[in-house]
Design a protein around this motif. Structure first.
Motif, PDB file in Angstrom:
ATOM      1  N   SER A 133       7.405   4.966  -1.406  1.00 28.61           N
ATOM      2  CA  SER A 133       7.513   4.461  -2.555  1.00 28.61           C
ATOM      3  C   SER A 133       6.122   3.525  -3.277  1.00 28.61           C
ATOM      4  N   ASP A 134       5.366   3.343  -2.410  1.00 27.87           N
ATOM      5  CA  ASP A 134       4.005   2.699  -2.544  1.00 27.87           C
ATOM      6  C   ASP A 134       4.473   1.292  -3.168  1.00 27.87           C
ATOM      7  N   LYS A 135       5.416   0.814  -2.517  1.00 26.22           N
ATOM      8  CA  LYS A 135       5.728  -0.635  -2.898  1.00 26.22           C
ATOM      9  C   LYS A 135       4.950  -1.805  -2.181  1.00 26.22           C
ATOM     10  N   THR A 136       4.387  -1.350  -1.152  1.00 28.13           N
ATOM     11  CA  THR A 136       3.620  -2.170   0.003  1.00 28.13           C
ATOM     12  C   THR A 136       2.267  -2.075  -0.251  1.00 28.13           C
ATOM     13  N   LEU A 137       1.563  -0.979  -1.152  1.00 27.90           N
ATOM     14  CA  LEU A 137       0.218  -0.774  -0.927  1.00 27.90           C
ATOM     15  C   LEU A 137      -0.305  -1.466  -2.149  1.00 27.90           C
ATOM     16  N   LEU A 138      -1.616  -1.872  -1.769  1.00 29.16           N
ATOM     17  CA  LEU A 138      -2.456  -2.600  -2.640  1.00 29.16           C
ATOM     18  C   LEU A 138      -2.903  -1.534  -3.722  1.00 29.16           C
ATOM     19  N   GLU A 139      -3.104  -1.987  -4.917  1.00 28.62           N
ATOM     20  CA  GLU A 139      -3.563  -0.833  -6.126  1.00 28.62           C
ATOM     21  C   GLU A 139      -4.729  -1.532  -6.540  1.00 28.62           C
ATOM     22  N   SER A 149      -4.301   1.885   2.383  1.00 30.41           N
ATOM     23  CA  SER A 149      -3.811   3.147   3.368  1.00 30.41           C
ATOM     24  C   SER A 149      -5.079   4.207   3.272  1.00 30.41           C
ATOM     25  N   GLY A 150      -5.635   4.406   4.646  1.00 30.06           N
ATOM     26  CA  GLY A 150      -6.489   5.258   4.836  1.00 30.06           C
ATOM     27  C   GLY A 150      -7.815   4.459   4.684  1.00 30.06           C
ATOM     28  N   GLU A 151      -8.994   5.638   5.120  1.00 33.41           N
ATOM     29  CA  GLU A 151     -10.314   4.928   5.456  1.00 33.41           C
ATOM     30  C   GLU A 151     -10.877   4.604   4.055  1.00 33.41           C
ATOM     31  N   ALA A 152     -10.701   5.468   3.126  1.00 34.12           N
ATOM     32  CA  ALA A 152     -11.361   5.094   1.653  1.00 34.12           C
ATOM     33  C   ALA A 152     -11.034   3.890   1.280  1.00 34.12           C
ATOM     34  N   ASP A 153      -9.598   3.584   0.996  1.00 37.26           N
ATOM     35  CA  ASP A 153      -9.255   2.251   0.839  1.00 37.26           C
ATOM     36  C   ASP A 153      -9.595   0.925   1.559  1.00 37.26           C
ATOM     37  N   ARG A 154      -9.539   1.369   2.989  1.00 36.06           N
ATOM     38  CA  ARG A 154     -10.300   0.158   3.612  1.00 36.06           C
ATOM     39  C   ARG A 154     -11.561  -0.197   3.353  1.00 36.06           C
ATOM     40  N   GLU A 155     -12.497   0.788   2.976  1.00 32.98           N
ATOM     41  CA  GLU A 155     -13.773   0.438   2.660  1.00 32.98           C
ATOM     42  C   GLU A 155     -14.063   0.030   1.110  1.00 32.98           C
ATOM     43  N   ARG A 156     -12.962   0.287   0.196  1.00 31.58           N
ATOM     44  CA  ARG A 156     -12.885  -0.155  -0.934  1.00 31.58           C
ATOM     45  C   ARG A 156     -12.698  -1.804  -0.964  1.00 31.58           C
TER      46      ARG A 156
END
Length: 550
Positions: free
Chosen positions: A264-270, A155-162
């Motif tokens: 609920s953040d269940k589908t986001l990469l941690e 989610s978002g540009e920072a995590d895409r770059e990560r």
């Protein structure tokens, strides 16, 4: 109907909330529609006829969605935009209202084969993303790639770059060849079931155990239907349990349900803390260029400052490396060396690189460790260790006795079959050296080729010898000691001219390895292209210039 001739107040960025709609942009082949649709559509709406590709997911307020949907001419947009969809996408990116589905691809299917690609994918997904590989959905592209759909978003540009940096790191450490362009903003992905434009073979789901023949047979004979909506694609990838909260099937409002899950953040990469921050995990030790005058100081200086031994270098197409060593001290890193890769001070009883051309015997030097190997490194100063490495970056590492380390070191001194002898000896002592066993004849062929003319084998750039045979090799030796930044532009050009005789890719990889974290792909591509195409230089008729990196 409204006609948009300027940036309207209805298109201003709005803070994301659970009432936002999940929307995508579809792409079309030539002659069947616009390359990219000028409007966004909800993921629960039917996929347009002829659409082949789909964008990341943009979260937009309902009023903004309806406004752009009802525009009479979505190409009449102010602010320098050519279409309304692009304006909304930029607003979403600025406000971190973008969900990027995690896809993994590699375009070297025919060169490497499905087994190699699947081993890369599994390793990256499980070791770097910390997601079970058996939860992913796999597709054959219809031509030269396998596509992996991971049941996670970023989610978002920072995590895409990560995510992009994580994929780069994996490729750099293991030699894998993943398509890093997937992790760019506004990237579009081919929809399952769509035929490949050049082969007519559709993108079809495959199983991990299928070989090349089975994949082609199943794909060539398949007549899959394209999904009705992009929400259906997400249902297939994420599954009902992951995608919804207390619902019973895909006929529910997919946008709303997915947003509930996103909240609920269940589908986001941690991201793991050590992978999401640009930090150096090991102590930084500055390079000491001056060789000590007192011979008693040479061993300690050498194990921090001489050319390191990499178990992974030049692994493609070659047998595994083998090294027997004694750990001398704790791990360290140098900011300007190999992208601050982890090093371990060591004494080498013996070592041979993957290509057979780089050896160490009875010397002190650093041992380079990949991120995967460093995670499992648990050896103290004084311990004797054997490491068997290769392309995957995940080595077999054993704690051995002094006698075993000495025997392996002696075996590795042999010119002809030292690698085979060392591996066979370890197997006889009860160590699990891996399914590939001994290096067989390939090690002898590779070792023997080193006796030929310096760096003259097509496709191979051997490490420079300490006693250089010519001026260019002397420059290479200097660069490989970590001093490439001290070379003039003309000296770098001389190296490039010599290396390009071995091909574009080996030359590219050599410069990338030397520059480490300061490597600039676009600058390197431009300089190498200038050499290949410049009539004043030696002709490189057999060197193909690849597309410019993005």
């Amino acid at each position: 109907m409204n006609t948009d001739t300027s940036t309207s107040s209805t298109s201003t960025a709005t803070t994301s909330n659970n009432n936002d709609l999940l929307c995508v942009q579809y792409g079309f082949p030539d002659g069947k529609g616009p390359h990219r649709a000028p409007r966004l559509q909800m993921i629960s709406e039917p996929i347009p006829d002829g659409a082949e590709t789909v964008s990341p997911i943009y979260k937009i307020p309902r009023e903004q969605y309806e406004y752009q949907r009802d525009m009479e001419n979505p190409y009449r947009v102010g602010g320098g935009y050519k279409m309304k969809a692009t304006e909304i996408q930029d607003e979403c990116q600025a406000d971190d209202r973008v969900l990027y589905p995690i896809h993994i691809e590699s375009d070297v299917y025919h060169e490497e084969g499905p087994e190699t690609l699947l081993s890369w994918f599994r390793e990256f997904v499980e070791d770097y993303l910390d997601v079970p590989f058996d939860t992913c959905t796999l597709y054959f592209s219809g031509r030269r790639s396998i596509h992996v759909h991971v049941p996670r978003f970023v989610s978002g540009e920072a995590d895409r770059e990560r995510l992009k940096e994580l994929a780069k790191s994996y490729c750099r450490e293991t030699g894998a060849n993943l398509d890093l362009g997937l992790y760019s903003e506004k990237r579009i992905f081919r929809i399952p079931g769509v035929e490949h434009a050049k082969t007519g073979i559709p993108k079809v789901e495959i199983e991990t155990e299928w070989d090349r023949t089975r994949i082609f047979r199943e794909a060539n004979g398949a007549t899959p239907s394209t999904p009705a909506t992009y929400a259906d694609v997400l249902w297939d990838v994420f599954g009902q349990a992951r995608l919804t909260a207390g619902t019973s099937g895909p006929d529910m409002d997919a946008s709303k349900n997915l947003l509930q899950e996103h909240a609920s953040d269940k589908t986001l990469l941690e991201f793991k803390p050590d992978e999401s921050e640009d930090e150096i995990e090991t102590p930084l030790i500055e390079r000491v260029d001056e060789h000590p005058e007192d011979p008693a100081d040479v061993p300690e200086w050498s194990m921090y400052n001489t050319q390191e031994f990499s178990p992974y270098a030049l692994a493609s197409g070659n047998p595994r490396s083998v090294a027997a060593l004694r750990v001398k001290d704790g791990a360290f890193a140098r900011r300007d060396k190999r992208g601050a890769a982890t090093m371990v001070p060591a004494y080498f009883y013996g070592a041979i690189g993957c290509n057979g051309g780089f050896t160490k015997h009875d010397v002190h030097a650093p041992l380079q460790l990949s991120k995967m190997d460093y995670r499992k490194w648990d050896y103290s100063p004084g311990e004797k260790v054997v490491i068997i490495g290769g392309k995957s970056g995940s080595s077999r590492i054993f704690s051995v006795s002094s006698r075993e380390a000495t025997e392996v070191g002696h075996a590795l001194r042999r010119d002809e079959d030292g690698r085979d002898m060392a591996l066979n000896y370890l197997a006889e002592q009860g160590y699990d050296i891996g399914a590939s066993g001994s290096a067989t004849s390939s090690s002898r062929e590779t070792t023997a080729s080193r006796s030929g003319e310096y760096s003259n084998e097509i496709g191979t750039i051997w490490p420079a010898r300490e006693n250089q045979g010519n001026d260019v090799e002397a420059l290479q030796w200097k660069a490989e000691q970590g001093d490439i930044h001290t070379l003039s532009r003309g000296e770098k050009v001389s190296l490039a001219c010599r290396f390009l005789q071995n091909g574009w890719q080996p030359t590219w990889e050599w410069f990338e390895e030397q520059f480490g974290s300061t490597f600039k792909p676009e600058v390197t591509w431009r300089n190498l292209k200038g050499i290949v195409e410049n009539p004043d230089f030696e002709k490189y008729d057999d060197v193909d210039v690849p597309p410019k990196p993005t």
